[in-house]
Design an enzyme around this catalytic site. Structure first.
Site, PDB file in Angstrom:
ATOM      1  N   GLY A  31      64.368  62.186 -33.808  1.00 28.93           N
ATOM      2  CA  GLY A  31      65.027  63.427 -34.204  1.00 28.93           C
ATOM      3  C   GLY A  31      64.078  64.398 -34.877  1.00 28.93           C
ATOM      4  O   GLY A  31      62.864  64.312 -34.698  1.00 28.93           O
ATOM      5  N   GLU A  35      59.198  71.705 -30.523  1.00 27.57           N
ATOM      6  CA  GLU A  35      58.809  72.051 -29.151  1.00 27.57           C
ATOM      7  C   GLU A  35      58.108  70.888 -28.441  1.00 27.57           C
ATOM      8  O   GLU A  35      58.174  70.773 -27.220  1.00 27.57           O
ATOM      9  CB  GLU A  35      57.891  73.285 -29.160  1.00 27.57           C
ATOM     10  N   HIS A  37      58.841  67.647 -28.693  1.00 24.12           N
ATOM     11  CA  HIS A  37      59.897  66.804 -28.115  1.00 24.12           C
ATOM     12  C   HIS A  37      60.526  67.506 -26.899  1.00 24.12           C
ATOM     13  O   HIS A  37      60.792  66.877 -25.883  1.00 24.12           O
ATOM     14  CB  HIS A  37      61.019  66.576 -29.130  1.00 24.12           C
ATOM     15  N   GLN A  61      59.912  50.595 -38.612  1.00 25.42           N
ATOM     16  CA  GLN A  61      58.535  51.093 -38.469  1.00 25.42           C
ATOM     17  C   GLN A  61      58.028  51.822 -39.718  1.00 25.42           C
ATOM     18  O   GLN A  61      56.969  52.422 -39.688  1.00 25.42           O
ATOM     19  CB  GLN A  61      58.391  51.942 -37.203  1.00 25.42           C
ATOM     20  N   SER A 186      57.001  66.172 -36.451  1.00 25.77           N
ATOM     21  CA  SER A 186      58.174  66.347 -37.324  1.00 25.77           C
ATOM     22  C   SER A 186      57.733  66.416 -38.779  1.00 25.77           C
ATOM     23  O   SER A 186      58.398  67.023 -39.617  1.00 25.77           O
ATOM     24  CB  SER A 186      59.164  65.202 -37.144  1.00 25.77           C
ATOM     25  N   ARG A 187      56.616  65.781 -39.092  1.00 28.54           N
ATOM     26  CA  ARG A 187      56.153  65.753 -40.491  1.00 28.54           C
ATOM     27  C   ARG A 187      55.479  67.063 -40.912  1.00 28.54           C
ATOM     28  O   ARG A 187      55.181  67.231 -42.094  1.00 28.54           O
ATOM     29  CB  ARG A 187      55.216  64.571 -40.718  1.00 28.54           C
TER      30      ARG A 187
HETATM   31  O1  PAF Z   1      57.339  58.425 -31.688  1.00 29.68           O
HETATM   32  C1  PAF Z   1      58.451  58.241 -32.214  1.00 29.68           C
HETATM   33  O2  PAF Z   1      59.192  59.172 -32.490  1.00 29.68           O
HETATM   34  C2  PAF Z   1      58.899  56.817 -32.540  1.00 29.68           C
HETATM   35  O3  PAF Z   1      57.838  56.033 -32.940  1.00 29.68           O
HETATM   36  C3  PAF Z   1      59.662  56.142 -31.379  1.00 29.68           C
HETATM   37  C4  PAF Z   1      58.816  55.987 -30.140  1.00 29.68           C
HETATM   38  C5  PAF Z   1      60.898  56.972 -31.041  1.00 29.68           C
HETATM   39  C6  PAF Z   1      60.127  54.754 -31.812  1.00 29.68           C
HETATM   40  O4  PAF Z   1      60.924  54.806 -32.950  1.00 29.68           O
END
Ligand code: PAF
Length: 281
Positions: A31, A35, A37, A61, A186-187
């Site tokens: 999420g 752009e 994504h 993660q 995103s960060r």
């Molecule tokens: O790249 C990411 O956003 C995440 O590491 C992923 C591949 C969705 C796995 O949580």
């Protein structure tokens, strides 16, 4: 766009589409879409008849001291963006749907995981490989698309797919950058105006390395020294690593012969930024 939250419903949808012979493409995300994504989503649209985007901030993660709680989340905004891209399904499971009480199975990619980012984020790639394997089993896509900015992640997923015989085509999508070269992430929302300007040092240092190689430099150490010098001009930037590696094994190489991965991680304020390029000698 259909929003699916349960594994059972996702499987049901997928099975029905597969029975009709439709090719399903998955774009896994956490999420906070940008752009970068959306560029994966548009690529996905062209690669199959059905497009699924998963949105799941994967706790497995993130290490305990990392930014899981603070990770940017804006479901309504993401939903609007994906509707506009004519995504067929937004798969948005809860944490307890993916990791129910008693959960204890993980995917370890032994050699790739501890390298590069893995050295500084122990457990991170175990979490990534596990959730991606689960998404593949739940969504059952024919193809899945991942950004090349997360180069180590992409290699690790390719390895998992080969090792565990997943019948999924893994597609790497080129890094999407702002006009001034900053890789989209995103960060980046964590960056103040001054920090964003300082973050441009990552891209500048990659360009510096590319031009050194173009002029005949082959010694990894000299390339890394030049990049460090470029980044260290920025007082707001703190280097975590800069490494020249084999593009598949990710082992460090002393010289650039053929193709080599140049990867770096740099802290700017609260944001841990990564970037990379493939050097071609
Ligand atoms: O790249 C990411 O956003 C995440 O590491 C992923 C591949 C969705 C796995 O949580």
């Amino acid at each position: 766009m259909r929003i699916i939250e349960s594994i059972q419903e996702m499987r049901f949808w997928s099975d029905a589409e597969r029975r009709e012979g439709r090719r399903i493409v998955l774009v896994p995300t956490m999420g906070a879409l940008h752009e970068g994504h959306l560029s994966l989503v548009r690529d996905g649209r062209k690669r199959g008849e059905r497009l699924v985007v998963s949105l799941f901030v994967n706790p497995a993660q993130f290490a305990p001291q990392e930014d899981f709680a603070a990770y940017p989340r804006d479901f309504e905004r993401d939903q609007v963006l994906l509707e506009k891209e004519k995504v067929d399904v937004l798969f948005h499971p809860s944490v307890s749907e993916i990791y129910p009480e008693g959960y204890q199975s993980y995917v370890e990619v032994e050699k790739l995981s501890p390298l590069l980012c893995g050295e500084f984020r122990p457990g991170h790639f175990r979490g990534v490989a596990t959730v991606v394997a689960k998404l593949f089993n739940i969504v059952r896509p024919h193809a899945a698309i991942f950004g090349a900015k997360d180069y180590q992640q992409l290699q690790l997923i390719r390895r998992t797919v080969r090792d565990l015989n997943f019948d999924v085509e893994v597609v790497g999508h080129p890094t999407v950058r702002d006009q001034d070269g900053l890789a989209l992430s995103s960060r980046n929302v964590y960056l103040s105006r001054e920090e964003r300007a300082a973050a441009l040092a990552l891209h500048r240092s990659l360009k510096r390395a590319e031009s050194l190689v173009l002029r005949g430099e082959r010694e990894s150490k000299r390339i890394i020294d030049a990049m460090r010098a470029e980044i260290e001009k920025e007082p707001l930037a703190r280097i975590e690593y800069v490494k020249v590696c084999h593009p598949e094994t990710l082992e460090q190489v002393a010289r650039v012969e053929g193709e080599a991965l140049l990867a770096l991680a740099v802290w700017v304020g609260k944001a841990r930024l990564i970037d990379n390029t493939i050097l071609k000698a």
